[in-house]
Design a protein around this motif. Structure first.
Motif, PDB file in Angstrom:
ATOM      1  N   LYS A 215      40.147  25.771  21.964  1.00  0.00           N
ATOM      2  CA  LYS A 215      41.199  25.018  21.381  1.00  0.00           C
ATOM      3  C   LYS A 215      42.529  25.953  20.879  1.00  0.00           C
ATOM      4  O   LYS A 215      42.569  27.175  21.373  1.00  0.00           O
ATOM      5  N   ALA A 216      43.495  25.302  20.663  1.00  0.00           N
ATOM      6  CA  ALA A 216      44.820  26.083  20.673  1.00  0.00           C
ATOM      7  C   ALA A 216      45.562  25.694  19.409  1.00  0.00           C
ATOM      8  O   ALA A 216      45.670  24.526  18.767  1.00  0.00           O
ATOM      9  N   LEU A 217      46.313  26.721  18.676  1.00  0.00           N
ATOM     10  CA  LEU A 217      47.405  26.594  17.805  1.00  0.00           C
ATOM     11  C   LEU A 217      48.644  27.304  18.122  1.00  0.00           C
ATOM     12  O   LEU A 217      48.589  28.173  18.793  1.00  0.00           O
ATOM     13  N   SER A 218      49.708  26.582  17.982  1.00  0.00           N
ATOM     14  CA  SER A 218      51.096  27.100  18.664  1.00  0.00           C
ATOM     15  C   SER A 218      52.057  27.064  17.482  1.00  0.00           C
ATOM     16  O   SER A 218      52.318  26.240  16.879  1.00  0.00           O
ATOM     17  N   PHE A 219      52.667  28.233  17.243  1.00  0.00           N
ATOM     18  CA  PHE A 219      53.792  28.350  16.366  1.00  0.00           C
ATOM     19  C   PHE A 219      55.086  29.156  16.816  1.00  0.00           C
ATOM     20  O   PHE A 219      54.899  29.946  17.889  1.00  0.00           O
ATOM     21  N   THR A 220      56.039  28.682  16.290  1.00  0.00           N
ATOM     22  CA  THR A 220      57.339  29.458  17.039  1.00  0.00           C
ATOM     23  C   THR A 220      57.703  30.808  16.309  1.00  0.00           C
ATOM     24  O   THR A 220      58.472  31.232  16.627  1.00  0.00           O
TER      25      THR A 220
END
Length: 312
Positions: A215-220
């Motif tokens: 699974k993935a989490l993405s942050f700037t």
């Protein structure tokens, strides 16, 4: 400067203009400057006549900036703020205090510098620190600050920077996340949004031994990426310039036995529009020495990684 004097009826015109623009009223500007409203009106009328443009539209007791007035006000505001900063700096130096502004990432500030800010302040008790924080990639010129951390490719021309370390990354996670043993589950990969590609694909396996779909989490903001890893939300790619403190404390642990190195290096750059101040150079050298000491300790803690050889 001679050209500026020619373009102004008097230097006082700028102070009167600034007060009127900020207050949106000649009357309020007069009260602030402790003069009469007709005196303000007369000064600004002379200023407009000298420039050959209207700076204000005067309607219903209000003074509204025209397009030309807005243009001038932005520049006057910038100039006054710069002058004010200079005068404040002079006053602080007179009292034995210097201000040093660092242009660094929010992640470096949050996760490397903040845990040792008290140590830095003890080392430099006469310094007030200010920060120009960058939430994304460390790119762009170093201007109007005392020191800036930036990355560059090794083949790019040098800008007179001082090496912090080579760019070295390592998958990291919390001990709790590493200890959860449910092979059917997949890893959660924590990504920095503007990082190209899927960095996890470069690692055929992680020490978590999870085998399910990822699974993935993405942050700037990379500061949030590291915070998510600290909270046990998954595996992040940890830049050692940011995560070394947490690796030493045990709050983060390697999620792989393999380091990733690139062709980039991390440097501290001097400002390109003014000379490097001696106090800024001292702070630069202190940070670099602290970081090298930490990498040495990580090398002892995790000898398989070969951190010192990779970073320097």
């Amino acid at each position: 400067m001679p050209e500026l004097r020619r373009m102004l009826p008097s230097s006082n015109a700028l102070f009167v203009f600034d007060a009127a623009a900020r207050n949106g009223s000649f009357t309020a500007a007069a009260a602030e400057l402790n003069v009469t409203q007709p005196a303000v009106s007369r000064m600004l009328g002379q200023f407009e006549e000298h420039l050959g443009v209207r700076l204000f539209d005067r309607t219903a007791g209000r003074a509204v900036l025209t397009e030309e007035g807005e243009l001038l006000y932005r520049r006057v505001l910038e100039g006054f703020r710069s002058i004010e900063s200079g005068l404040v700096e002079i006053e602080r130096r007179r009292k034995g205090t210097e201000t040093v502004t660092l242009s660094v990432s929010s992640a470096f500030t949050t996760h490397w510098l903040m845990p040792r800010i008290d140590k830095l302040q003890r080392q430099f008790p006469q310094v007030d620190l200010r920060f120009q924080l960058i939430s994304g990639a460390l790119r762009g010129p170093v201007e109007n600050v005392d020191l800036g951390m930036r990355f560059r490719d090794r083949d790019e021309p040098s800008s007179g920077g001082t090496l912090v370390m080579k760019e070295v990354m390592l998958p990291v996670c919390s001990p709790a996340y590493l200890g959860e043993s449910e092979p059917a589950e997949g890893n959660t990969i924590i990504r920095l949004a503007d990082t190209p590609g899927d960095w996890a694909a470069d690692y055929p396996s992680f020490l978590t031994r999870r085998r399910g779909p990822a699974k993935a989490l993405s942050f700037t903001d990379y500061a949030v990426v590291v915070q998510a890893a600290l909270l046990g939300q998954g595996i992040a790619l940890g830049w050692l310039t940011v995560t070394s403190h947490w690796l030493l404390t045990g709050a983060l642990v390697p999620a792989s036995d393999t380091l990733t190195t690139t062709r980039r290096i991390c440097e501290f750059l001097p400002p390109r529009n003014r000379p490097m101040r001696p106090i800024a150079a001292e702070i630069r050298d202190w940070i670099i020495a602290q970081m090298q000491s930490e990498i040495t300790a990580i090398d002892r803690l995790y000898p398989k990684l070969g951190a010192m050889a990779a970073c320097y």
